[in-house]
Design an enzyme around this catalytic site. Structure first.
Site, mmCIF file in Angstrom:
data_model
loop_
_atom_site.group_PDB
_atom_site.id
_atom_site.type_symbol
_atom_site.label_atom_id
_atom_site.label_comp_id
_atom_site.label_asym_id
_atom_site.label_seq_id
_atom_site.Cartn_x
_atom_site.Cartn_y
_atom_site.Cartn_z
ATOM 1 N N HIS A 93 0.916 -1.213 -0.010
ATOM 2 C CA HIS A 93 0.004 -0.075 -0.076
ATOM 3 C C HIS A 93 0.914 1.084 -0.102
ATOM 4 C CE1 HIS A 93 -2.882 2.903 1.072
ATOM 5 N NE2 HIS A 93 -3.696 2.064 0.576
ATOM 6 N N GLU A 165 -4.041 2.050 -7.447
ATOM 7 C CA GLU A 165 -4.380 3.167 -6.610
ATOM 8 C C GLU A 165 -3.370 4.204 -6.765
ATOM 9 O OE1 GLU A 165 -6.820 1.611 -2.762
ATOM 10 O OE2 GLU A 165 -4.607 1.837 -2.172
HETATM 11 P P1 13P Z 1 -9.911 6.438 -0.155
HETATM 12 O O1 13P Z 1 -10.868 5.303 -0.600
HETATM 13 O O2 13P Z 1 -9.816 6.898 1.335
HETATM 14 O O3 13P Z 1 -9.021 7.477 -0.927
HETATM 15 O O4 13P Z 1 -8.610 5.291 0.147
HETATM 16 C C1 13P Z 1 -8.220 4.593 -0.912
HETATM 17 C C2 13P Z 1 -7.157 3.549 -0.263
HETATM 18 O O5 13P Z 1 -6.052 3.812 0.027
HETATM 19 C C3 13P Z 1 -7.449 2.162 0.067
HETATM 20 O O6 13P Z 1 -6.530 1.257 0.368
#
Ligand code: 13P
Length: 247
Positions: A93, A165
């Protein structure tokens, strides 16, 4: 047909174990229309949440794991410790890359350990704002996939999930466009193929400001099979709406 999967990453948000258990029960109580659902509670709440969800069809994920099996690694969690509590774990992450100095070499070691342990790996990749601005998003995610998969046995990666992401979209209320997410998913799958995986069966999730309002376009985006949800996963009704959008 690829699996449709929505995972709530609770990060460091539930203030205590009891609140995490209450949230888990609320998630389990809502219909999810055939979509596979997972939650990733803070480590300290994993056991209690796993207990609360036993017998329910909600997968539990850890948020991170160490690459070593055991030893003098203060504060860290080994993959073996997750057995019986979690079906999988998030790896790579961007917040762990940022706050705990995880680079691709460390992520690769973690992914290799997870693959070997039989846990389901949920690998996160995504470009920074500067890389996005330079038009490098697909090159960045392709390179991350190549480096992050370098040490893992291909057999252990049979149940791999990848979350795309973009860092600039996380927690900003400013999600990527569906077209951008689809282009990244294509780059992810091309890199998975080059790494020798059957990319067509790997679910690719989108994460970054997914909400009940923004989810519709991701639910129909080409190559996107679900979502990794941060902030909106803390509201069980909104999370349920996001889940159902992928049904
Ligand atoms: P948000 O949905 O708060 O933008 O976060 C996304 C995330 O990092 C999920 O791992």
């Amino acid at each position: 047909m690829r699996e449709r999967l929505v995972v709530g990453n609770w990060k460091m948000n539930p203030p205590n174990i009891a609140d995490a258990v209450e949230l888990a029960r609320a998630v389990a109580a809502r219909p999810h229309g055939g979509v596979v659902v997972g939650v990733a509670p803070p480590t300290i709440a994993l056991a209690a949440v796993a207990d609360a969800l036993r017998g329910r069809d909600i997968a539990v994920y850890a948020q991170d794991v160490h690459w070593e099996e055991r030893g003098a690694f203060t504060s860290q969690i080994a993959a073996s410790m997750l057995r019986g509590l979690a079906t999988g774990t998030i790896v790579g992450h961007s917040e762990v890359r940022r706050d705990q100095c995880d680079d691709d070499a460390r992520v690769a070691k973690k992914l290799a350990r997870v693959a070997e342990s039989g846990l389901r790996p949920l690998l996160c990749v995504g470009e920074s704002a500067a890389e996005h601005g330079a038009g490098d998003a697909t090159a960045v995610v392709a390179r991350q996939i190549e480096l992050d998969l370098a040490g893992a046995s291909r057999r252990g990666l049979e149940r791999l999930v990848v979350a795309y992401e973009p860092i600039w979209a996380i927690g900003t209320g400013n999600p990527a466009t569906a077209d951008h997410a689809s282009a990244a998913a294509r780059a992810v799958r091309a890199a998975l193929k080059r790494a020798g995986l059957d990319a067509d069966i790997v679910p690719v999730l989108y994460g970054g400001s997914v909400s009940a309002r923004s989810v519709a376009e991701f639910a129909k985006a080409d190559g996107i099979d679900g979502a990794l949800v941060g902030g909106a996963s803390l509201d069980p009704d909104e999370f349920a709406a996001i889940v159902r959008a992928f049904g």
